[in-house]
Design a protein around this motif. Sequence first.
Motif, PDB file in Angstrom:
ATOM      1  N   ALA A  90       0.958  -1.233   0.137  1.00 44.18           N
ATOM      2  CA  ALA A  90       0.036  -0.045   0.142  1.00 44.18           C
ATOM      3  C   ALA A  90       0.830   1.201   0.129  1.00 44.18           C
ATOM      4  O   ALA A  90       1.825   1.321   0.844  1.00 44.18           O
ATOM      5  CB  ALA A  90      -0.837  -0.006   1.103  1.00 44.18           C
ATOM      6  N   GLN A 101      -7.451   2.455   4.663  1.00 42.79           N
ATOM      7  CA  GLN A 101      -7.401   2.314   3.251  1.00 42.79           C
ATOM      8  C   GLN A 101      -6.021   2.587   2.671  1.00 42.79           C
ATOM      9  O   GLN A 101      -5.732   1.782   1.631  1.00 42.79           O
ATOM     10  CB  GLN A 101      -7.862   3.616   2.529  1.00 42.79           C
ATOM     11  CG  GLN A 101      -9.682   3.511   2.276  1.00 42.79           C
ATOM     12  CD  GLN A 101     -10.416   3.950   3.573  1.00 42.79           C
ATOM     13  OE1 GLN A 101      -9.863   4.120   4.478  1.00 42.79           O
ATOM     14  NE2 GLN A 101     -11.679   4.387   3.118  1.00 42.79           N
ATOM     15  N   SER A 102      -5.156   3.033   3.533  1.00 41.44           N
ATOM     16  CA  SER A 102      -3.766   3.156   3.213  1.00 41.44           C
ATOM     17  C   SER A 102      -2.645   2.122   4.087  1.00 41.44           C
ATOM     18  O   SER A 102      -1.536   2.368   4.085  1.00 41.44           O
ATOM     19  CB  SER A 102      -3.178   4.687   3.196  1.00 41.44           C
ATOM     20  OG  SER A 102      -3.459   5.287   4.605  1.00 41.44           O
ATOM     21  N   ASP A 161     -10.352  21.055   0.939  1.00 37.68           N
ATOM     22  CA  ASP A 161     -10.346  22.341   2.135  1.00 37.68           C
ATOM     23  C   ASP A 161      -9.350  22.233   3.004  1.00 37.68           C
ATOM     24  O   ASP A 161      -9.048  23.075   3.580  1.00 37.68           O
ATOM     25  CB  ASP A 161     -11.687  21.690   3.085  1.00 37.68           C
ATOM     26  CG  ASP A 161     -13.180  21.808   2.292  1.00 37.68           C
ATOM     27  OD1 ASP A 161     -13.058  22.575   1.038  1.00 37.68           O
ATOM     28  OD2 ASP A 161     -13.774  21.394   2.722  1.00 37.68           O
ATOM     29  N   TYR A 162      -8.601  20.943   3.086  1.00 38.55           N
ATOM     30  CA  TYR A 162      -7.251  21.097   3.909  1.00 38.55           C
ATOM     31  C   TYR A 162      -6.149  20.837   3.087  1.00 38.55           C
ATOM     32  O   TYR A 162      -6.262  19.782   2.104  1.00 38.55           O
ATOM     33  CB  TYR A 162      -7.725  19.983   5.025  1.00 38.55           C
ATOM     34  CG  TYR A 162      -6.665  19.898   6.084  1.00 38.55           C
ATOM     35  CD1 TYR A 162      -6.040  20.626   6.933  1.00 38.55           C
ATOM     36  CD2 TYR A 162      -5.952  18.239   6.093  1.00 38.55           C
ATOM     37  CE1 TYR A 162      -5.263  20.086   7.704  1.00 38.55           C
ATOM     38  CE2 TYR A 162      -5.055  17.817   6.908  1.00 38.55           C
ATOM     39  CZ  TYR A 162      -4.643  19.002   7.929  1.00 38.55           C
ATOM     40  OH  TYR A 162      -3.688  18.601   8.582  1.00 38.55           O
ATOM     41  N   THR A 166      -1.719  14.478   0.966  1.00 40.06           N
ATOM     42  CA  THR A 166      -0.618  14.310  -0.319  1.00 40.06           C
ATOM     43  C   THR A 166      -1.277  14.341  -1.680  1.00 40.06           C
ATOM     44  O   THR A 166      -2.572  13.888  -2.020  1.00 40.06           O
ATOM     45  CB  THR A 166       0.174  12.959  -0.081  1.00 40.06           C
ATOM     46  OG1 THR A 166      -0.754  11.981  -0.457  1.00 40.06           O
ATOM     47  CG2 THR A 166       0.918  12.754   1.269  1.00 40.06           C
ATOM     48  N   SER A 172      -5.797   9.775  -5.723  1.00 39.72           N
ATOM     49  CA  SER A 172      -6.522   8.611  -5.987  1.00 39.72           C
ATOM     50  C   SER A 172      -8.022   8.421  -5.549  1.00 39.72           C
ATOM     51  O   SER A 172      -8.568   7.463  -5.588  1.00 39.72           O
ATOM     52  CB  SER A 172      -5.658   7.711  -4.822  1.00 39.72           C
ATOM     53  OG  SER A 172      -4.345   7.527  -5.287  1.00 39.72           O
ATOM     54  N   GLY A 222      -6.078   3.639  -5.540  1.00 41.46           N
ATOM     55  CA  GLY A 222      -4.790   3.012  -5.259  1.00 41.46           C
ATOM     56  C   GLY A 222      -4.707   1.655  -5.901  1.00 41.46           C
ATOM     57  O   GLY A 222      -3.532   1.088  -5.511  1.00 41.46           O
ATOM     58  N   TRP A 371      -7.349  16.973  18.143  1.00 43.57           N
ATOM     59  CA  TRP A 371      -6.973  16.568  16.843  1.00 43.57           C
ATOM     60  C   TRP A 371      -6.785  14.905  16.530  1.00 43.57           C
ATOM     61  O   TRP A 371      -7.415  14.433  15.703  1.00 43.57           O
ATOM     62  CB  TRP A 371      -5.857  17.449  16.372  1.00 43.57           C
ATOM     63  CG  TRP A 371      -5.653  17.316  14.811  1.00 43.57           C
ATOM     64  CD1 TRP A 371      -4.528  16.552  14.265  1.00 43.57           C
ATOM     65  CD2 TRP A 371      -6.281  17.941  13.945  1.00 43.57           C
ATOM     66  NE1 TRP A 371      -4.376  16.832  12.832  1.00 43.57           N
ATOM     67  CE2 TRP A 371      -5.625  17.459  12.451  1.00 43.57           C
ATOM     68  CE3 TRP A 371      -7.264  18.745  13.474  1.00 43.57           C
ATOM     69  CZ2 TRP A 371      -6.092  17.822  11.101  1.00 43.57           C
ATOM     70  CZ3 TRP A 371      -7.703  19.411  12.474  1.00 43.57           C
ATOM     71  CH2 TRP A 371      -7.103  18.800  11.431  1.00 43.57           C
ATOM     72  N   TRP A 377     -15.876   9.854  10.116  1.00 44.91           N
ATOM     73  CA  TRP A 377     -16.608  10.674   8.997  1.00 44.91           C
ATOM     74  C   TRP A 377     -17.124   9.772   7.869  1.00 44.91           C
ATOM     75  O   TRP A 377     -17.010   8.659   7.602  1.00 44.91           O
ATOM     76  CB  TRP A 377     -15.256  11.322   8.436  1.00 44.91           C
ATOM     77  CG  TRP A 377     -14.665  12.661   9.120  1.00 44.91           C
ATOM     78  CD1 TRP A 377     -14.950  12.725  10.434  1.00 44.91           C
ATOM     79  CD2 TRP A 377     -13.843  13.296   8.821  1.00 44.91           C
ATOM     80  NE1 TRP A 377     -14.191  13.768  10.836  1.00 44.91           N
ATOM     81  CE2 TRP A 377     -13.610  14.287   9.865  1.00 44.91           C
ATOM     82  CE3 TRP A 377     -13.117  13.556   7.500  1.00 44.91           C
ATOM     83  CZ2 TRP A 377     -12.622  15.402   9.834  1.00 44.91           C
ATOM     84  CZ3 TRP A 377     -12.216  14.754   7.474  1.00 44.91           C
ATOM     85  CH2 TRP A 377     -11.852  15.451   8.512  1.00 44.91           C
TER      86      TRP A 377
END
Length: 519
Positions: A90, A101-102, A161-162, A166, A172, A222, A371, A377
Amino acid sequence: LVGCIHALFLSPMNCYGSHGEAISTTDRMYLESLSLQGTLTFDNTTASATDWGQLRSQLPPSGVMHPTSVDDIATVVAAVARSESELTVAARGLGSSIWGQSQAHNGIVIEMTSLKGIKVAPLGDAASNGVPFVEAMGGEMWVDVLTTSLEYGLAPRSWTDYLYLTVGGTLSNAGVSGQSFRHGPEVSNVLQLEVVTGTGEVVVCSATKSSELFFAVLGGLGQFGIIAKARIVLEVAPQRVRWIRAIYTDFATFKADQELLIGAAQPFDYVEGFVVLNNENAINGWGSVPFVRSDINAAMIPGHAGAIMYCLEVTKAYSAAALPTLDQVVESMLAPLSFHRGLLFEKDTTYFKFLDRVHEVEMELRAHGLWEIPHPWLNIFVPASSIDRFNTLVFKPIATQEFSGPILVYPVNKSKWDKRLSVAVPEGPEEIFYIVAFLRNKLPDTIGGPSLTEMLDYNESVLRICESLHCKQYLPHYEDRNKWTHHFGSKWDLFVQNKQLFDPCAILSPGLNIFTRGR
Ligand code: FAD
């Protein structure tokens, strides 16, 4: 179907597999014998098994590579594809995913951020017809792409937005924000990619060269290759923006105005919106709308307002020379809109500060230890014809919940999404769909609020409603593998075909749970 992939590609690629154990001694020795410029380690791999969601219990990879060249990536991917085990790979950007997912449990994670390089071509080249572009390594962060481009007075035109995400990670998926209605998502603003496919081949591709791979990889989760480099379109960077928020009490009016704005001949540069609770909640109550908290109070909220209100958010870019006429221009652009005139809030800031706005929130949340907490989400694309029902069935009942996070809702134009991109968008002829994001945080127990289980159950209930409204999940996750077929809909057959072509042993991005490595 997965069996079909295995059957098809046992030969000529020779895909082997054992039984999902951690790496074998033979594989480890084989990988350790590779000639790499970067590092490949098999100890202390747990940091590469973390992500923003914090929903997947730690499933560490066997090995972690920090590449310093594209060859490093190609060498390791080719070696894994040839290995006689179930090893997978990955690419990991910053692990901003929600559901692992990564990650590559018992596989190899490639930490893409170790591969550095951002180059601006202010005059473009022959292939770009003189359109300026920036070429960035896949693990570079968008904030650094912006900073470097600004040195030339240029900037990419489509964003998230952020910015601490990467290039490879967002490409992806899609990369959406308030500019998407106008320029399409980030994936619609790529000129060329350099990709390491699942066989370890390095391919330079574009819309006209190896286009199957190009469009497969963009929004391809990916699955088809690792984005080593991307060339991204640049425009002349605005100097400053006027940032505007306005409150609506009625969804039909809010929606009509948002759709008017994304079709305007002279549009705002950015159009988003969010759900506002008619209460004093600091995160999504009306106090969250103005740029200065004291600019609003309960007496300003119209008496007829219900429990849920809506906030339109737009920006207008300007240069110093345009300042004398800016008020007049903005006023005329806002004139056709039907927000509550007393509930309009404005702020002028630099283009960089506007784009980097979430980072300021990050700093504040970090200071309070809020944070690095779980983030269940949920992101959804809702067809415009379903958004009224979505408002009734999902937004309105939110008033009865403790909802710790922003809820975004804004429309985009589907024609800005090339049909050949892998990313799944609502099907059918409708031009507009809405991006809806439930950006909920699981607050520490000391603060209170719903449990993680309650939040995940809530997400499931929203997804069940979505099924009848023909929505698509964005940044998708499915526990039940069969749901991928439905998710990709008419794109599924091509998705499978591309997997067979570009990652025949199904070694890439196993965290998505779409394919299993062939045996
Ligand atoms: P990762 O999470 O590390 O990886 C994501 C996926 O891409 C994985 O499947 C991984 O294997 C694959 N991948 C990573 N790098 C590569 C590569 N070089 N080549 C091929 N595959 C690769 N998204 C939006 O669209 N709009 C937003 O406004 C937005 N705001 C966000 C705000 C915050 C605070 C956070 C945490 C996320 C936000 N996102 C937004 C989601 C973000 O786009 C995704 O998490 C995306 O995956 C990028 O994260 P990453 O770079 O850390 O990639």
